[in-house]
Design a protein around this motif. Structure first.
Motif, PDB file in Angstrom:
ATOM      1  N   THR A 182     -12.996  29.645 -48.129  1.00 31.74           N
ATOM      2  CA  THR A 182     -13.900  28.655 -48.071  1.00 31.74           C
ATOM      3  C   THR A 182     -14.708  28.997 -46.844  1.00 31.74           C
ATOM      4  OG1 THR A 182     -12.632  26.704 -48.918  1.00 31.74           O
ATOM      5  CG2 THR A 182     -14.656  26.137 -47.414  1.00 31.74           C
ATOM      6  N   VAL A 183     -14.122  29.345 -45.612  1.00 32.63           N
ATOM      7  CA  VAL A 183     -14.856  29.631 -44.341  1.00 32.63           C
ATOM      8  C   VAL A 183     -15.621  31.066 -44.545  1.00 32.63           C
ATOM      9  CG1 VAL A 183     -14.498  30.417 -41.978  1.00 32.63           C
ATOM     10  CG2 VAL A 183     -13.381  28.675 -42.916  1.00 32.63           C
ATOM     11  N   LEU A 184     -15.158  32.033 -45.201  1.00 30.20           N
ATOM     12  CA  LEU A 184     -15.491  33.093 -45.313  1.00 30.20           C
ATOM     13  C   LEU A 184     -16.789  33.093 -46.517  1.00 30.20           C
ATOM     14  CD1 LEU A 184     -12.494  35.649 -45.690  1.00 30.20           C
ATOM     15  CD2 LEU A 184     -14.125  35.321 -43.726  1.00 30.20           C
ATOM     16  N   THR A 185     -16.990  32.270 -47.207  1.00 32.35           N
ATOM     17  CA  THR A 185     -18.052  32.092 -48.059  1.00 32.35           C
ATOM     18  C   THR A 185     -19.095  31.805 -47.274  1.00 32.35           C
ATOM     19  OG1 THR A 185     -17.709  29.542 -48.334  1.00 32.35           O
ATOM     20  CG2 THR A 185     -16.664  30.941 -49.980  1.00 32.35           C
ATOM     21  N   TYR A 186     -19.375  31.365 -45.968  1.00 33.66           N
ATOM     22  CA  TYR A 186     -20.374  30.917 -45.104  1.00 33.66           C
ATOM     23  C   TYR A 186     -20.596  32.226 -44.261  1.00 33.66           C
ATOM     24  CZ  TYR A 186     -20.037  26.049 -46.432  1.00 33.66           C
ATOM     25  OH  TYR A 186     -19.786  24.901 -47.256  1.00 33.66           O
ATOM     26  N   LYS A 187     -19.555  32.903 -43.755  1.00 31.29           N
ATOM     27  CA  LYS A 187     -19.871  34.284 -42.978  1.00 31.29           C
ATOM     28  C   LYS A 187     -18.568  35.132 -42.962  1.00 31.29           C
ATOM     29  CE  LYS A 187     -21.338  35.117 -38.329  1.00 31.29           C
ATOM     30  NZ  LYS A 187     -21.672  34.807 -37.021  1.00 31.29           N
ATOM     31  N   ALA A 188     -18.658  36.362 -42.836  1.00 34.47           N
ATOM     32  CA  ALA A 188     -17.618  37.049 -42.859  1.00 34.47           C
ATOM     33  C   ALA A 188     -17.576  37.463 -41.352  1.00 34.47           C
ATOM     34  CB  ALA A 188     -17.868  38.433 -43.417  1.00 34.47           C
ATOM     35  N   LEU A 189     -16.205  36.613 -40.889  1.00 32.39           N
ATOM     36  CA  LEU A 189     -16.006  36.738 -39.463  1.00 32.39           C
ATOM     37  C   LEU A 189     -14.464  36.720 -39.203  1.00 32.39           C
ATOM     38  CD1 LEU A 189     -17.070  33.300 -38.065  1.00 32.39           C
ATOM     39  CD2 LEU A 189     -15.932  33.529 -40.148  1.00 32.39           C
ATOM     40  N   PRO A 190     -13.686  37.044 -38.013  1.00 30.02           N
ATOM     41  CA  PRO A 190     -12.263  37.021 -37.802  1.00 30.02           C
ATOM     42  C   PRO A 190     -11.949  35.624 -38.059  1.00 30.02           C
ATOM     43  CG  PRO A 190     -13.403  38.294 -36.334  1.00 30.02           C
ATOM     44  CD  PRO A 190     -14.677  37.474 -36.921  1.00 30.02           C
ATOM     45  N   ILE A 191     -10.675  35.523 -38.450  1.00 29.67           N
ATOM     46  CA  ILE A 191     -10.301  34.093 -38.560  1.00 29.67           C
ATOM     47  C   ILE A 191      -8.663  34.221 -38.010  1.00 29.67           C
ATOM     48  CG2 ILE A 191      -9.504  32.176 -40.127  1.00 29.67           C
ATOM     49  CD1 ILE A 191     -11.393  32.838 -42.042  1.00 29.67           C
ATOM     50  N   PHE A 192      -8.309  33.438 -37.214  1.00 32.24           N
ATOM     51  CA  PHE A 192      -7.004  33.269 -36.642  1.00 32.24           C
ATOM     52  C   PHE A 192      -6.267  31.982 -36.839  1.00 32.24           C
ATOM     53  CE2 PHE A 192      -9.984  36.175 -34.254  1.00 32.24           C
ATOM     54  CZ  PHE A 192      -9.349  37.269 -34.177  1.00 32.24           C
ATOM     55  N   TRP A 193      -5.108  32.191 -36.586  1.00 31.03           N
ATOM     56  CA  TRP A 193      -4.109  30.853 -36.992  1.00 31.03           C
ATOM     57  C   TRP A 193      -3.628  30.377 -35.607  1.00 31.03           C
ATOM     58  CZ3 TRP A 193      -0.918  31.580 -42.221  1.00 31.03           C
ATOM     59  CH2 TRP A 193      -1.592  31.666 -42.789  1.00 31.03           C
ATOM     60  N   LEU A 194      -3.358  29.221 -35.315  1.00 26.56           N
ATOM     61  CA  LEU A 194      -2.990  28.704 -33.979  1.00 26.56           C
ATOM     62  C   LEU A 194      -2.098  27.485 -34.418  1.00 26.56           C
ATOM     63  CD1 LEU A 194      -3.746  28.692 -30.785  1.00 26.56           C
ATOM     64  CD2 LEU A 194      -4.678  26.530 -31.256  1.00 26.56           C
ATOM     65  N   LYS A 195      -0.954  27.481 -33.843  1.00 28.33           N
ATOM     66  CA  LYS A 195       0.084  26.473 -34.007  1.00 28.33           C
ATOM     67  C   LYS A 195       0.339  25.661 -32.627  1.00 28.33           C
ATOM     68  CE  LYS A 195       4.697  28.470 -33.177  1.00 28.33           C
ATOM     69  NZ  LYS A 195       6.043  28.471 -33.483  1.00 28.33           N
ATOM     70  N   PHE A 196       0.955  24.355 -32.953  1.00 28.84           N
ATOM     71  CA  PHE A 196       0.910  23.882 -31.663  1.00 28.84           C
ATOM     72  C   PHE A 196       2.495  23.437 -31.781  1.00 28.84           C
ATOM     73  CE2 PHE A 196      -3.138  22.171 -32.273  1.00 28.84           C
ATOM     74  CZ  PHE A 196      -3.946  22.843 -30.985  1.00 28.84           C
ATOM     75  N   SER A 197       3.284  23.646 -30.541  1.00 25.06           N
ATOM     76  CA  SER A 197       4.801  23.221 -30.738  1.00 25.06           C
ATOM     77  C   SER A 197       5.196  22.235 -29.440  1.00 25.06           C
ATOM     78  CB  SER A 197       5.694  24.485 -30.598  1.00 25.06           C
ATOM     79  OG  SER A 197       5.015  25.376 -29.579  1.00 25.06           O
ATOM     80  N   LEU A 198       6.277  21.743 -29.467  1.00 23.04           N
ATOM     81  CA  LEU A 198       6.656  20.946 -28.652  1.00 23.04           C
ATOM     82  C   LEU A 198       7.062  21.602 -27.110  1.00 23.04           C
ATOM     83  CD1 LEU A 198       6.942  17.844 -27.716  1.00 23.04           C
ATOM     84  CD2 LEU A 198       9.175  18.046 -28.723  1.00 23.04           C
ATOM     85  N   ARG A 199       6.322  21.454 -26.380  1.00 22.40           N
ATOM     86  CA  ARG A 199       6.669  22.328 -24.810  1.00 22.40           C
ATOM     87  C   ARG A 199       7.933  21.148 -24.338  1.00 22.40           C
ATOM     88  NH1 ARG A 199       1.864  22.462 -21.278  1.00 22.40           N
ATOM     89  NH2 ARG A 199       1.638  24.624 -22.212  1.00 22.40           N
ATOM     90  N   ARG A 200       7.654  19.986 -24.143  1.00 23.95           N
ATOM     91  CA  ARG A 200       8.559  19.242 -23.567  1.00 23.95           C
ATOM     92  C   ARG A 200       8.344  17.548 -23.983  1.00 23.95           C
ATOM     93  NH1 ARG A 200       7.887  17.346 -17.536  1.00 23.95           N
ATOM     94  NH2 ARG A 200       5.762  17.620 -17.304  1.00 23.95           N
ATOM     95  N   CYS A 201       9.219  16.810 -23.932  1.00 18.81           N
ATOM     96  CA  CYS A 201       9.224  15.433 -24.019  1.00 18.81           C
ATOM     97  C   CYS A 201       9.795  14.780 -22.707  1.00 18.81           C
ATOM     98  CB  CYS A 201       9.837  15.066 -25.292  1.00 18.81           C
ATOM     99  SG  CYS A 201       9.911  13.162 -25.585  1.00 18.81           S
ATOM    100  N   TYR A 202       8.916  14.041 -22.188  1.00 15.29           N
ATOM    101  CA  TYR A 202       9.361  13.238 -21.042  1.00 15.29           C
ATOM    102  C   TYR A 202       9.057  11.775 -20.819  1.00 15.29           C
ATOM    103  CZ  TYR A 202       4.557  14.272 -19.424  1.00 15.29           C
ATOM    104  OH  TYR A 202       3.281  13.973 -19.293  1.00 15.29           O
ATOM    105  N   GLU A 203       9.950  11.101 -19.902  1.00 20.70           N
ATOM    106  CA  GLU A 203       9.352   9.695 -19.780  1.00 20.70           C
ATOM    107  C   GLU A 203       8.299   9.790 -18.389  1.00 20.70           C
ATOM    108  OE1 GLU A 203       8.755   6.116 -18.807  1.00 20.70           O
ATOM    109  OE2 GLU A 203       9.581   7.246 -17.296  1.00 20.70           O
ATOM    110  N   LEU A 204       7.058   9.084 -18.738  1.00 19.73           N
ATOM    111  CA  LEU A 204       5.991   9.218 -17.863  1.00 19.73           C
ATOM    112  C   LEU A 204       6.203   8.741 -16.405  1.00 19.73           C
ATOM    113  CD1 LEU A 204       3.050   9.717 -17.579  1.00 19.73           C
ATOM    114  CD2 LEU A 204       2.600   7.533 -18.402  1.00 19.73           C
ATOM    115  N   PHE A 205       6.913   7.806 -16.144  1.00 23.83           N
ATOM    116  CA  PHE A 205       7.118   7.119 -14.783  1.00 23.83           C
ATOM    117  C   PHE A 205       8.158   7.465 -14.164  1.00 23.83           C
ATOM    118  CE2 PHE A 205       4.489   4.175 -17.458  1.00 23.83           C
ATOM    119  CZ  PHE A 205       3.330   3.912 -16.547  1.00 23.83           C
ATOM    120  N   ARG A 206       8.941   8.224 -14.728  1.00 21.20           N
ATOM    121  CA  ARG A 206      10.424   8.839 -14.051  1.00 21.20           C
ATOM    122  C   ARG A 206      10.318  10.225 -14.033  1.00 21.20           C
ATOM    123  NH1 ARG A 206      11.045   4.494 -16.949  1.00 21.20           N
ATOM    124  NH2 ARG A 206      12.162   2.476 -15.965  1.00 21.20           N
TER     125      ARG A 206
END
Length: 348
Positions: free
Chosen positions: A210-234
């Motif tokens: 779909t993107v390439l129908t508008y313009k031929a350009l480089p397309i990259f993929w980005l993922k998000f992963s959990l760096r850490r889970c922490y309790e805010l006040f402690r």
């Protein structure tokens, strides 16, 4: 209210008051699109000025109203650029929408926390900010949320598309989430599909087509992963399997992405409260959230790091757990690094 609005965007109605509201939103959307077209024509015809400044500018933005994962990508980009330029040559420029009493907003606080060595200039006039940054010795500026800020000429125009909802229900605001029509993809130099970890490869391949129908350009993929889970006040770190029953809340542009993230990590909150993007939390808000959580049987609250930087100054004996994410290019990183290397080594 906001859940109802997003439900209205997601589901086409055939009767009742919701149908009439959808039609009314479409009318407003047509006026909005007309305004966008006039503005773009103003720049094309030279009625509105585009300013080129001495500092190199890398713009990062999106087509939809928030929620593409722009802030964690800006963090990743700033760190990637430090492979080719010293950190004291790189700075951030942003509008600073919805500032707190301290004079900065949630994105500023988050980036300051994660990028302490990178200077951050905020203000309405990004052209003036870029000139000031150059005068202070900076040589490359990352223009945060800059895709629609055409007034400032850029050397690299990066467009982020959230793979879970890339085109904001296919309609411009307020009938959908598009800030401008999809043909604006043509202004981009590269496109980065974000949250690819939440989508099957077949959907990502279709989105690329779909993107390439508008313009031929480089397309990259980005993922998000959990760096850490922490309790805010402690500040205590927690593994996901050690978390108690939780009540979730957020004030981000795409709250659906937060819920999908929880589902991805197999966390089922006992309830969820959604606020408008950039909502400024009060002590009353937090107290009310705690009451909602306790009524639902939850033993803690769960939110995003972007929300956490706004409530860290409030008071709570009730645990508030925070998901801190990190971005990673999973497709085309070598090519993208080459683009950055060429940009940093080239002359203006």
């Amino acid at each position: 209210m906001w859940r109802w609005y997003f439900s209205l965007l997601e589901n086409s109605q055939r009767y009742g008051i919701a149908w009439w509201i959808q039609k009314l939103l479409l009318v407003f959307s047509l006026f909005y699109q007309a305004g966008i077209r006039l503005r773009l024509l103003g720049y094309r015809w030279g009625v509105l000025n585009i300013y080129r400044v001495p500092i190199k500018v890398v713009s990062v933005g999106n087509l939809t109203a928030g929620g593409t994962g722009k802030t964690p990508f800006v963090e990743w980009l700033a760190k990637a650029l430090q492979k080719f330029l010293p950190s004291d040559y790189i700075c951030l420029l942003s509008r600073g929408y919805k500032q707190l009493d301290s004079g900065v907003n949630d994105e500023y606080l988050l980036l300051q926390q994660n990028l302490p060595s990178i200077a951050h200039f905020t203000g309405k006039d990004r052209v003036a900010l870029a000139k000031t940054a150059y005068e202070q010795g900076y040589r490359l500026a990352i223009l945060d949320d800059g895709f629609q800020h055409i007034r400032l000429q850029r050397d690299l125009n990066i467009l982020l598309l959230d793979a879970t909802n890339p085109f904001g229900y296919g309609k411009c605001l307020p009938a959908g989430l598009l800030r401008e029509p999809m043909y604006a993809i043509q202004r981009a130099d590269v496109v980065i599909l974000t949250r690819v970890e939440l989508c099957p490869p077949t959907s990502l391949a279709q989105l690329e087509e779909t993107v390439l129908t508008y313009k031929a350009l480089p397309i990259f993929w980005l993922k998000f992963s959990l760096r850490r889970c922490y309790e805010l006040f402690r500040g205590t770190a927690y593994t996901l399997d050690s978390l108690p029953p939780l009540f979730a809340f957020c004030a981000i542009g795409n709250p659906r992405s937060f819920l999908l993230l929880l589902e991805h990590y197999q966390i089922t909150p006992l309830g969820c409260q959604i606020y408008p993007d950039h909502h400024i939390y009060s002590q009353k808000d937090l107290d009310k959230l705690i009451q909602q959580a306790q009524r639902a049987g939850a033993k803690g609250l769960l939110t995003t790091q972007k929300d956490a930087v706004k409530i860290q100054f409030l008071r709570s004996s009730f645990p508030v757990y925070v998901f801190e994410l990190e971005a990673d290019l999973v497709k085309g990183e070598e090519t993208f690094q080459s683009i950055l290397r060429s940009l940093c080594s080239s002359d203006r």
